[in-house]
Design an enzyme around this catalytic site. Structure first.
Site, PDB file in Angstrom:
ATOM      1  CG  ASP A  67      42.694  19.585 -28.749  1.00 27.31           C
ATOM      2  OD1 ASP A  67      41.818  20.220 -28.185  1.00 27.31           O
ATOM      3  OD2 ASP A  67      43.601  19.907 -29.076  1.00 27.31           O
ATOM      4  CG  HIS A 138      51.072  21.998 -30.240  1.00 25.96           C
ATOM      5  ND1 HIS A 138      51.568  21.930 -29.150  1.00 25.96           N
ATOM      6  CD2 HIS A 138      49.680  22.778 -29.875  1.00 25.96           C
ATOM      7  CE1 HIS A 138      50.846  22.460 -28.100  1.00 25.96           C
ATOM      8  NE2 HIS A 138      49.939  23.096 -28.565  1.00 25.96           N
TER       9      HIS A 138
HETATM   10  C1  F6R Z   1      43.772  23.297 -27.214  1.00 28.50           C
HETATM   11  C2  F6R Z   1      44.561  23.115 -28.489  1.00 28.50           C
HETATM   12  C3  F6R Z   1      46.027  23.558 -28.361  1.00 28.50           C
HETATM   13  C4  F6R Z   1      46.119  24.965 -27.636  1.00 28.50           C
HETATM   14  C5  F6R Z   1      47.514  25.290 -27.758  1.00 28.50           C
HETATM   15  C6  F6R Z   1      47.655  26.859 -27.052  1.00 28.50           C
HETATM   16  O1  F6R Z   1      42.236  22.853 -27.625  1.00 28.50           O
HETATM   17  O2  F6R Z   1      43.905  22.725 -29.472  1.00 28.50           O
HETATM   18  O3  F6R Z   1      46.519  23.562 -29.658  1.00 28.50           O
HETATM   19  O4  F6R Z   1      45.320  25.995 -28.645  1.00 28.50           O
HETATM   20  O5  F6R Z   1      48.133  24.351 -26.950  1.00 28.50           O
HETATM   21  O6  F6R Z   1      47.432  26.633 -25.584  1.00 28.50           O
HETATM   22  P1  F6R Z   1      47.331  27.938 -24.775  1.00 28.50           P
HETATM   23  O7  F6R Z   1      46.270  28.855 -25.205  1.00 28.50           O
HETATM   24  O8  F6R Z   1      46.931  27.307 -23.405  1.00 28.50           O
HETATM   25  O9  F6R Z   1      48.591  28.661 -24.916  1.00 28.50           O
END
Ligand code: F6R
Length: 244
Positions: A67, A138
């Site tokens: 993304d 998500h």
């Molecule tokens: C980022 C992505 C998001 C993150 C998710 C967790 O490319 O795809 O789905 O993996 O928001 O984010 P963190 O690792 O910052 O807790």
């Protein structure tokens, strides 16, 4: 789903890096699907260390990120392009021409998403897709919804995601309100999936992903239906999950 418990973030990062490194050793010209966020930083750091030692060669690897924020240029320090350069690509021997992130700088959402779908399709989809998980379940920027998304598309970010991501911006006002993201269907086309998670604030989402009903209200729950999905998470993130 295979669940691997780790003691802490470093243990999670090392084990995840081992899985990715094994993929690269087994298939040097593999396609990796990659994620941004806080969770994979330690994994990328470990892989860069092994790359520097000559133990993990990325020269033939190609990558496709999940993304990108809509409206940010590639060199904007808040963009996922920039994140991937500074946290990973600049530290390994990958050919930058083989790295791909949706083009958030293209204001034509339909064109940008269709182009990214074409690229991922032509690459044959990832051999291994690395995922983090949001506190609301998500994956990519596929937020809770009443249906599972298909290909790359433009999404409106939820308030909870804007708030969670605002830690990386000066204020929540500066977090872009839209993003281009690979769809859930595209993510499911990957031949193997590795989800990493750490910290108590992910415990509900990790439980729902692994043990809750499969529902688009928890996009990650669809991973229960994938034939080759591994979750590597620390004790805190697995606190609600039964010991197996
Ligand atoms: C980022 C992505 C998001 C993150 C998710 C967790 O490319 O795809 O789905 O993996 O928001 O984010 P963190 O690792 O910052 O807790």
């Amino acid at each position: 789903m295979k669940i691997i418990r780790t003691t802490d973030y470093d243990d999670m990062s090392r084990k995840a890096a081992n899985v990715i490194s094994a993929q690269v050793i087994l298939k040097p010209d593999c396609v990796l699907g990659l994620a941004t966020g806080s969770t994979p930083i330690g994994t990328y750091r470990q892989l860069a260390e092994w790359n520097a030692k000559g133990d993990c060669d990325f020269s033939q690897v190609s990558t496709y990120n999940l993304d990108e924020y809509r409206g940010l240029t590639h060199d904007d320090p808040q963009s996922y392009h920039y994140f991937m350069r500074t946290n990973f690509f600049d530290h390994i021997n990958i050919d930058l021409a083989n790295t791909h992130v949706p083009d958030g700088s293209n204001p034509d959402a339909a064109a940008a998403c269709a182009e990214y779908d074409r690229l991922v399709h032509d690459a044959g989809y990832p051999d291994l897709q690395l995922l983090g998980i949001g506190r609301n379940g998500h994956i990519g920027f596929n937020e809770p919804d009443d249906h599972f998304s298909k290909g790359t598309h433009c999404v409106d970010l939820t308030e909870s995601t804007i708030e969670a991501n605002s830690r990386l911006f000066e204020s929540a006002d500066q977090v872009p309100r839209q993003a281009y993201t690979m769809g859930v269907q595209t993510i499911m086309y990957a031949r193997s999936i590795l989800v990493i998670a750490n910290g108590a604030d992910k415990a509900d989402a990790v439980w729902a992903m692994c043990y809750g009903p499969v529902t688009p209200q928890v996009p990650a729950s669809i991973l229960q239906l994938h034939t080759n999905c591994t979750v590597i998470a620390d004790e805190a993130a697995l606190a609600r999950c039964p010991q197996e």
